[in-house]
Design an enzyme around this catalytic site. Structure first.
Site, PDB file in Angstrom:
ATOM      1  N   HIS A  39       0.643  -1.294  -0.277  1.00 51.13           N
ATOM      2  CA  HIS A  39      -0.195   0.006   0.544  1.00 51.13           C
ATOM      3  C   HIS A  39       0.459   1.516   0.134  1.00 51.13           C
ATOM      4  O   HIS A  39       0.568   2.513  -0.531  1.00 51.13           O
ATOM      5  CB  HIS A  39      -0.857   0.126   1.026  1.00 51.13           C
ATOM      6  CG  HIS A  39      -1.906   1.093   1.814  1.00 51.13           C
ATOM      7  ND1 HIS A  39      -3.220   1.136   1.281  1.00 51.13           N
ATOM      8  CD2 HIS A  39      -1.476   2.814   1.833  1.00 51.13           C
ATOM      9  CE1 HIS A  39      -4.121   2.526   0.928  1.00 51.13           C
ATOM     10  NE2 HIS A  39      -2.704   3.292   1.795  1.00 51.13           N
ATOM     11  N   GLU A  40       1.584   1.428   0.815  1.00 48.78           N
ATOM     12  CA  GLU A  40       2.574   2.810   1.168  1.00 48.78           C
ATOM     13  C   GLU A  40       3.660   2.326   0.247  1.00 48.78           C
ATOM     14  O   GLU A  40       3.688   4.081  -0.618  1.00 48.78           O
ATOM     15  CB  GLU A  40       3.402   2.538   2.231  1.00 48.78           C
ATOM     16  CG  GLU A  40       3.023   2.443   3.649  1.00 48.78           C
ATOM     17  CD  GLU A  40       1.560   3.677   3.680  1.00 48.78           C
ATOM     18  OE1 GLU A  40       1.747   4.937   3.283  1.00 48.78           O
ATOM     19  OE2 GLU A  40       0.513   3.443   4.371  1.00 48.78           O
ATOM     20  N   HIS A  49       2.216   4.440  -2.995  1.00 52.07           N
ATOM     21  CA  HIS A  49       2.070   6.008  -2.328  1.00 52.07           C
ATOM     22  C   HIS A  49       3.486   6.289  -2.919  1.00 52.07           C
ATOM     23  O   HIS A  49       3.429   7.833  -3.033  1.00 52.07           O
ATOM     24  CB  HIS A  49       1.630   6.139  -1.091  1.00 52.07           C
ATOM     25  CG  HIS A  49       0.117   6.469  -0.487  1.00 52.07           C
ATOM     26  ND1 HIS A  49      -0.555   6.955  -1.211  1.00 52.07           N
ATOM     27  CD2 HIS A  49      -0.002   5.785   0.799  1.00 52.07           C
ATOM     28  CE1 HIS A  49      -1.726   7.182  -0.289  1.00 52.07           C
ATOM     29  NE2 HIS A  49      -1.192   6.404   0.998  1.00 52.07           N
ATOM     30  N   GLU A  55      -4.205   8.090  -2.481  1.00 49.81           N
ATOM     31  CA  GLU A  55      -5.467   6.874  -2.080  1.00 49.81           C
ATOM     32  C   GLU A  55      -5.535   5.608  -3.238  1.00 49.81           C
ATOM     33  O   GLU A  55      -5.374   4.630  -2.895  1.00 49.81           O
ATOM     34  CB  GLU A  55      -6.426   6.719  -1.573  1.00 49.81           C
ATOM     35  CG  GLU A  55      -5.562   7.374  -0.013  1.00 49.81           C
ATOM     36  CD  GLU A  55      -5.443   7.218   1.109  1.00 49.81           C
ATOM     37  OE1 GLU A  55      -5.021   6.185   0.588  1.00 49.81           O
ATOM     38  OE2 GLU A  55      -4.719   7.512   1.868  1.00 49.81           O
TER      39      GLU A  55
END
EC number: 3.4.17.19
Lengths: 496, 496
Positions: free
Chosen positions: B263-264, B267, B293
């Site tokens: 997930h990160e 980003h 997001e």
């Protein structure tokens, strides 16, 4: 009641302290955490911050406050506070903003490239960036001299060692050079007859780290207010409320990292124990770099390499690194006082260390006084290393004149502080011993508080309350007296 | 030739970018590195920096430049750049400096104390600090509304999601609430018939970390321009040139940290691939938090939990964590799409996640609109968790309304961005698939470049060149269309 002028000055210097907090953390990160591609943006951000701090320190409002303060009746503590604020202000107002930005960028660029160039022994590449750093340092010196008189080198040294002059350093170093070579010679003769068991490695990084952390705790480091990390060039950074020390590990040599950690812990305890209620003002901050180094060297040399401290930590070495004959207390004492002329300053033993400093002092002074140019450094380095230590450095730039971070970072005039630190440390310990004749027995028993209590009372809590000479005189009864250093070395290296 | 007005505006915003660099690094450090006693000084330094940035952004000189810019003929790119600069300026000038400092300090204090209070389930203690944070957020909203109209909550949401209104969110969330419960129910029924082999731990942190790093590399993270570290609340921080992502490890569950890292990394790749030549200006920075997001959720949900990606990384799990039956590709696909209503938003599966967001949206909107007070939150939380997910949270504040960092940090109006991100991600992948019908086969074969190339071209490089609606329309042919999200969920959870 606090004088309104003091309140106004305090507000500005509090703001400066907060900016310097950001500079310190971003600077620590740059050395200990930052990946390589982050450097350009970081250098720009730090230069912007330097410019901002310079603007804040040279604002007209502040000039007006200092002018008003000179006519006011202030009490002793207020006068001391204004004296230290004024010192920073006077230094800053002589330098134009353009210089501040250019210096910050040039030093960032040179230091960043140096990290790679040093590994590649690339003196020529280094010189390309370094010339700009030298030119800016000379410009700084000239501007300070034009306003305040004195010599160029003195003007730079004064930033790190307020009040110290190269005449003083010449006298002190001249004295050291008169007796040190003989002391080294006698010690080498004496040690050639001793048998020392060498530690058998490898020593995994994890084990070295856990050993280092336990010894930092023993030395009173507050881990709730600081960290231990890794960087190529070990240092003590961060802020007083959150002190960041670094070390580097080599798996075939635990001694270097261990003593490096003890050294930085000395710096750290000074910072962690500055008077918290005044730490945002210059008067509550470290007195000078010589006094700062006296703390690291008190920890590393006076305490850390003493037979009693080494006996105390021998079980910890065995606990973290495993049992071996080399970790017997008497053998450790011999190992950690072994004298061997070598290439690297930070790895040098206590006796040859001053020669490394004197050599750098002589070269950087000539450079700043425009008696030599940057390209003359390697030949001078080779000549002096051979003359002072009998070590051949020809063609070896990476372990020669490119080994230290100070010059690429633009810190000319700092090196004398190391030698002064050794001498102050010896003088402090002479005083501690005279008040605590059984100090060795206390240390051996694990009671280090006589050392910590004395340093806390006479050095840490005093911060910049007094000029250096007065601080030292109040603490030891006399101003700097290098005879203590000589006596201490003779005692440690020749007596037993 | 660059317009002189643009040059002047650019100079100021470049300075702001450098200040924000320092804020980002000091902020990352605060969460990932700083020891507890450093917090007070750090909070003061960061508040000082916020004030400085606010002063810079609200200077009269800048106001004059914006005034002059409205009368000038600028090209399209210049207009876009001025539009984004103006947006930041207009937001800032409505808030007084006193508010900026108070908000920064109150949020620092509340967030710092929350780290301990959450562990202790101490809602009452938390409330003591939190009330001040709420009051300051309400003040901010009121000031923005007084100047620009609209609702209080909209004014805050607009900071994260420019142009989005709560009417839009009500419509979107109303739609989701109409079909999601049934989809969850059907999925639970379907999955109750499937057999899933649970991974057998423990999984040492070192092994999880090396697995995470290899998967970050596979996902294109540039380790020369970023780092992976640990923090209690995972986040993506740092600066575009040096992106700092964090995760947290639990030795009995590798899946949470693994998907958190994926997930990160989404980003991070957005940040690392923003147009470097414009990244110092608002127009070169991330479009909105919803779009941000959408990148993390593209990586975690669309790509990361797909059967093909999981088959691709199955050998890596075996390499780093050891061989076990649970790591067979088909089983991994079942594991990582397992639906189970639970307490924690960041650990929620893809299907129940929107319920966590809707609940927070409804509560924080009522709070900002002064329809409820901070002390009303727990009861509302309990009621909605039971109603939406059938989960009992009574008395459990730490895994209830105290679980997220957003509210203690003063970020009200952010939560909708998570739901919008899910929807944008589904829409983006629908477009990618229509241009690359064999996408699944490519991913299975280890070729992720169709995804990366599309995102780079249509999202990363575009940055804030266009308003969100236009960005999405240029990328996918239509503005936000939540139907893609529903279709995607039905396909993934019910089709096979």
């Amino acid at each position: 009641m606090i004088h309104p002028l003091i309140q106004n000055l305090t507000a500005t210097f509090t703001r400066l302290y907060r900016y310097s907090h950001l500079a310190a953390i971003a600077g620590w990160d740059q050395s200990a955490m930052m990946p390589p591609k982050g450097n350009e943006a970081r250098a720009a951000a730090l230069a912007e911050l330097q410019v901002l701090m310079h603007q804040t320190l040279t604002s007209e409002a502040l000039a007006g406050l200092f002018q008003a303060a000179s006519g006011e009746a202030l009490d002793d503590a207020e006068q001391a506070s204004v004296r230290e604020m004024r010192r920073q202000w006077q230094q800053a107002k002589l330098l134009p903003e353009r210089w501040v930005e250019a210096q910050s960028l040039a030093a960032s660029r040179c230091e960043h490239a140096w990290r790679t160039q040093r590994q590649q022994n690339d003196w020529t590449g280094f010189l390309g960036n370094f010339r700009a750093v030298v030119a800016l340092a000379r410009e700084e010196a000239k501007r300070l001299v034009d306003a305040k008189g004195g010599s160029c080198y003195d003007a730079l040294m004064d930033k790190y060692e307020p009040g110290m002059r190269s005449n003083d350093m010449d006298r002190i170093f001249g004295d050291v050079k008169s007796w040190l070579p003989e002391l080294i010679g006698k010690t080498l003769d004496k040690q050639s007859l001793e048998t020392v068991i060498k530690p058998q490695g490898l020593f995994p990084v994890d084990q070295q780290r856990s050993l280092g952390i336990e010894i930092m705790s023993l030395l009173g480091f507050d881990f709730e207010a600081g960290r231990l990390d890794v960087s190529t060039h070990p240092f003590c950074g961060g802020v007083a409320e959150d002190v960041r020390i670094t070390t580097r590990y080599s798996e075939d040599d635990f001694m270097r990292s261990l003593m490096g950690t003890v050294h930085e812990t000395g710096h750290a305890r000074y910072e962690q124990n500055l008077p918290r209620e005044r730490v945002h003002l210059p008067v509550g901050q470290a007195r000078s770099m010589g006094i700062h180094e006296s703390q690291s060297l008190s920890f590393e040399m006076q305490l850390g390499r003493s037979p009693q401290f080494l006996a105390l930590i021998a079980p910890l070495l065995q606990k973290h690194l495993g049992r071996q004959a080399a970790f017997e207390a008497g053998n450790l004492a011999a190992l950690f006082t072994r004298v061997q002329p070598g290439l690297i300053r930070v790895d040098a033993d206590e006796l040859t260390y001053p020669a490394h400093v004197i050599l750098r002092y002589e070269i950087e002074r000539a450079l700043i006084e425009c008696e030599i140019e940057a390209e003359d450094i390697p030949a001078l380095w080779d000549e002096k290393m051979m003359s002072y230590l009998g070590v051949d450095t020809r063609g070896n730039f990476q372990d020669g004149c490119m080994q230290d971070i100070h010059w690429p970072g633009g810190s000319f005039g700092y090196f004398p502080s190391y030698a002064l630190g050794s001498m102050y440390a010896a003088q402090f310990f002479a005083t501690i011993r005279s008040g605590q004749p059984d100090l060795d027995a206390q240390v051996l028993a694990g009671n280090l508080s006589p050392v910590f209590n004395w340093l806390e009372k006479h050095i840490w809590r005093e911060a910049s309350r007094w000029p250096t000479d007065e601080l030292v005189k109040r603490a030891t009864g006399e101003t700097l007296n290098p005879a203590h250093f000589r006596r201490y070395l003779e005692q440690r290296y020749l007596a037993a």
